[in-house]
Structure formats: structure tokens, C-alpha cells
Write a protein that holds these residues in place. Structure first.
Motif, PDB file in Angstrom:
ATOM      1  N   MET A  79       5.266   2.969   0.782  1.00  0.00           N
ATOM      2  CA  MET A  79       6.364   2.584   1.672  1.00  0.00           C
ATOM      3  C   MET A  79       5.866   1.842   2.911  1.00  0.00           C
ATOM      4  O   MET A  79       6.571   0.991   3.440  1.00  0.00           O
ATOM      5  N   SER A  80       4.646   2.121   3.345  1.00  0.00           N
ATOM      6  CA  SER A  80       4.096   1.411   4.505  1.00  0.00           C
ATOM      7  C   SER A  80       4.009  -0.091   4.222  1.00  0.00           C
ATOM      8  O   SER A  80       4.278  -0.909   5.100  1.00  0.00           O
ATOM      9  N   THR A  81       3.673  -0.463   3.011  1.00  0.00           N
ATOM     10  CA  THR A  81       3.640  -1.873   2.613  1.00  0.00           C
ATOM     11  C   THR A  81       5.062  -2.380   2.383  1.00  0.00           C
ATOM     12  O   THR A  81       5.410  -3.484   2.788  1.00  0.00           O
ATOM     13  N   PHE A  82       5.888  -1.553   1.759  1.00  0.00           N
ATOM     14  CA  PHE A  82       7.264  -1.934   1.429  1.00  0.00           C
ATOM     15  C   PHE A  82       8.044  -2.350   2.672  1.00  0.00           C
ATOM     16  O   PHE A  82       8.767  -3.345   2.664  1.00  0.00           O
ATOM     17  N   TYR A  83       7.903  -1.593   3.758  1.00  0.00           N
ATOM     18  CA  TYR A  83       8.647  -1.884   4.992  1.00  0.00           C
ATOM     19  C   TYR A  83       8.218  -3.194   5.647  1.00  0.00           C
ATOM     20  O   TYR A  83       8.967  -3.756   6.430  1.00  0.00           O
ATOM     21  N   ASN A  84       7.026  -3.679   5.337  1.00  0.00           N
ATOM     22  CA  ASN A  84       6.521  -4.910   5.951  1.00  0.00           C
ATOM     23  C   ASN A  84       6.676  -6.136   5.054  1.00  0.00           C
ATOM     24  O   ASN A  84       6.104  -7.180   5.337  1.00  0.00           O
ATOM     25  N   LEU A  85       7.439  -6.001   3.990  1.00  0.00           N
ATOM     26  CA  LEU A  85       7.629  -7.118   3.060  1.00  0.00           C
ATOM     27  C   LEU A  85       8.631  -8.127   3.612  1.00  0.00           C
ATOM     28  O   LEU A  85       9.549  -7.764   4.355  1.00  0.00           O
ATOM     29  N   LEU A 108      -0.001   7.151  -3.692  1.00  0.00           N
ATOM     30  CA  LEU A 108       1.073   6.336  -3.100  1.00  0.00           C
ATOM     31  C   LEU A 108       1.947   7.181  -2.186  1.00  0.00           C
ATOM     32  O   LEU A 108       2.360   6.738  -1.117  1.00  0.00           O
ATOM     33  N   SER A 109       2.211   8.410  -2.604  1.00  0.00           N
ATOM     34  CA  SER A 109       3.021   9.314  -1.795  1.00  0.00           C
ATOM     35  C   SER A 109       2.343   9.614  -0.463  1.00  0.00           C
ATOM     36  O   SER A 109       2.989   9.626   0.589  1.00  0.00           O
ATOM     37  N   ILE A 110       1.028   9.823  -0.492  1.00  0.00           N
ATOM     38  CA  ILE A 110       0.272  10.089   0.738  1.00  0.00           C
ATOM     39  C   ILE A 110       0.334   8.878   1.658  1.00  0.00           C
ATOM     40  O   ILE A 110       0.611   8.997   2.847  1.00  0.00           O
ATOM     41  N   LEU A 111       0.094   7.689   1.102  1.00  0.00           N
ATOM     42  CA  LEU A 111       0.122   6.471   1.915  1.00  0.00           C
ATOM     43  C   LEU A 111       1.535   6.116   2.380  1.00  0.00           C
ATOM     44  O   LEU A 111       1.698   5.410   3.369  1.00  0.00           O
ATOM     45  N   SER A 112       2.551   6.611   1.665  1.00  0.00           N
ATOM     46  CA  SER A 112       3.926   6.395   2.091  1.00  0.00           C
ATOM     47  C   SER A 112       4.299   7.363   3.211  1.00  0.00           C
ATOM     48  O   SER A 112       5.087   7.043   4.085  1.00  0.00           O
ATOM     49  N   GLY A 113       3.716   8.566   3.151  1.00  0.00           N
ATOM     50  CA  GLY A 113       4.054   9.606   4.113  1.00  0.00           C
ATOM     51  C   GLY A 113       3.302   9.536   5.429  1.00  0.00           C
ATOM     52  O   GLY A 113       3.737  10.099   6.427  1.00  0.00           O
ATOM     53  N   MET A 114       2.170   8.877   5.423  1.00  0.00           N
ATOM     54  CA  MET A 114       1.386   8.761   6.661  1.00  0.00           C
ATOM     55  C   MET A 114       0.546   7.494   6.632  1.00  0.00           C
ATOM     56  O   MET A 114       0.164   7.026   5.567  1.00  0.00           O
ATOM     57  N   SER A 115       0.279   6.956   7.805  1.00  0.00           N
ATOM     58  CA  SER A 115      -0.518   5.735   7.886  1.00  0.00           C
ATOM     59  C   SER A 115      -1.981   6.042   7.592  1.00  0.00           C
ATOM     60  O   SER A 115      -2.401   7.203   7.621  1.00  0.00           O
ATOM     61  N   VAL A 116      -2.756   5.015   7.338  1.00  0.00           N
ATOM     62  CA  VAL A 116      -4.192   5.175   7.098  1.00  0.00           C
ATOM     63  C   VAL A 116      -4.839   5.822   8.319  1.00  0.00           C
ATOM     64  O   VAL A 116      -5.667   6.725   8.196  1.00  0.00           O
ATOM     65  N   HIS A 117      -4.418   5.393   9.503  1.00  0.00           N
ATOM     66  CA  HIS A 117      -4.962   5.948  10.745  1.00  0.00           C
ATOM     67  C   HIS A 117      -4.655   7.443  10.848  1.00  0.00           C
ATOM     68  O   HIS A 117      -5.533   8.238  11.172  1.00  0.00           O
ATOM     69  N   ASP A 118      -3.399   7.831  10.544  1.00  0.00           N
ATOM     70  CA  ASP A 118      -3.014   9.241  10.615  1.00  0.00           C
ATOM     71  C   ASP A 118      -3.784  10.070   9.593  1.00  0.00           C
ATOM     72  O   ASP A 118      -4.195  11.200   9.880  1.00  0.00           O
ATOM     73  N   LEU A 119      -3.973   9.535   8.400  1.00  0.00           N
ATOM     74  CA  LEU A 119      -4.732  10.244   7.369  1.00  0.00           C
ATOM     75  C   LEU A 119      -6.179  10.426   7.811  1.00  0.00           C
ATOM     76  O   LEU A 119      -6.744  11.507   7.692  1.00  0.00           O
ATOM     77  N   ALA A 120      -6.778   9.365   8.341  1.00  0.00           N
ATOM     78  CA  ALA A 120      -8.160   9.452   8.814  1.00  0.00           C
ATOM     79  C   ALA A 120      -8.286  10.471   9.948  1.00  0.00           C
ATOM     80  O   ALA A 120      -9.261  11.224  10.014  1.00  0.00           O
TER      81      ALA A 120
END
Length: 192
Positions: free
Chosen positions: A32-38, A87-99
Motif C-alpha cells: 500500500m505504501s507504493t499504491f498510495y504514491n501511484l 506485502l502486508s508488513i510493508l503496507s502496514g508500516m514504512s521501511v523506516h518504521d520497520l527498521a
């Protein structure tokens, strides 16, 4: 095999896209992080991709940034974490938040992502420790020093919220050691 797609965006059905690349339509799953920036339908789009070849299907995943794609690849290497979960993880939080969650070993932040239970979150933290946080530098530390993460963990262990601890960290000098930093942070927090 397919590392990048560039073409016209034909359909957007979260989390699935259809991209026309010179007459060939590629179905691509995106977080979803990519989807919102399309861009809008009918406009040009370029995505970095990862092709997953399974026994029953060839599935293409797309990402807006190289950082997202690299994290996706790290996630799917972990036992019990498939492409959908990644995909669910990357949709639920940004790369920065995950890191940041990995650096601070915060399983609670990962369990907020749908489909991630306590055991999976702990496995993710264990497997990604040293891989994800190290790539992005000490995450969550305003000064970038390794001591900041230790100071933050100490403050959280003492019962302060993430927000309070981060606020106190921002007030510390960049060269503070762990013990100095904890003392100064506690002083700053007592004034709040």
C-alpha cells in the motif's frame, strides 16, 4: 529476471495493478505504501520488481523504491514469511518504521500489522536484527550515534513512552555516552 517495469497504468485494484508495457499487460502486486504514491490511470509508471516463481504461479511484485524492494527480499527469506505477509508488513508500516522496530526490538509494533502474531513478530526481529537496522544506520536516533539506541531502550525500560523517550533524546548532545545520556534524559524528562 524482471527487475523493472515501465509503462502505462491501466488498472488499480489494491493491492493489484495492471501495467501496459508496449502492448503486454503485467499484473503486479504492490504494498500500500507504493499504491498510495501511484499516478492516475492512463499515466506512465515505473516500478522496481521482484519475480517470485512458485510451483503453481509466477507472481510479480512491484515497489516504488529500491529500499522497499530490498526489505521485501529480506522478509521473504525468513521461514514462515511469504510474499503476502511481506506485502502486508510493508503496507502496514514504512521501511523506516520497520527498521526502527527491529533496531529497538519492539515486537508490539509488528503485531499491529494484520496477520502478524507474537511468534512471527519475534522471529522477524531475530532474523532482521543486524540486517535491516545496520543497512539504514541506527534508526530512531536523532544524532545517529549507537548510544542513542541504548539510551532510548533504557528510558523505555524505565517506563517512559516512546514519544517521551524520543523527545528527551532530541535534547541530548550528539557526543553523549550512554550513562551521560541517560542522566541528561532523565533530567529533561523530570522537567516535563
Amino acid at each position: 529476471m524482471i527487475g523493472r517495469l515501465s509503462g502505462i497504468l491501466l488498472e488499480k485494484n489494491p493491492p493489484q495493478l495492471l501495467i501496459d508495457c508496449n502492448g503486454v499487460g503485467y499484473e503486479v502486486g504492490v504494498p500500500m505504501s507504493t499504491f498510495y504514491n501511484l499516478p492516475g490511470l492512463g499515466e506512465k509508471v515505473a516500478l522496481l520488481t521482484h519475480l517470485a516463481i512458485r510451483e503453481d504461479a509466477h507472481v510479480l511484485y512491484g515497489f516504488g523504491t529500491a529500499e522497499e524492494r530490498n526489505v521485501f527480499k529480506q522478509l521473504i527469506k525468513i521461514s514462515g514469511v511469504g510474499a503476502r505477509t511481506a506485502l502486508s508488513i510493508l503496507s502496514g508500516m514504512s521501511v523506516h518504521d520497520l527498521a526502527q522496530a527491529v533496531t529497538l526490538q519492539e515486537a508490539g509494533r509488528l503485531t499491529k500489522v494484520p496477520g502478524i502474531g507474537k511468534k512471527t513478530a519475534e522471529r522477524l526481529l531475530l532474523e532482521l536484527k543486524g540486517k535491516l537496522g545496520a543497512d539504514l544506520g541506527p534508526i530512531g536516533s536523532p544524532h545517529g550515534s549507537e548510544a542513542s539506541g541504548d539510551i532510548l531502550n533504557a528510558l523505555i525500560a524505565l517506563g517512559y513512552s516512546d514519544k517521551e523517550a524520543m523527545l528527551a533524546l532530541k535534547q541530548l548532545p550528539a557526543d553523549a555516552t550512554v550513562s551521560e545520556g541517560i542522566k541528561l534524559a532523565l533530567k529533561a524528562l523530570s522537567k516535563l
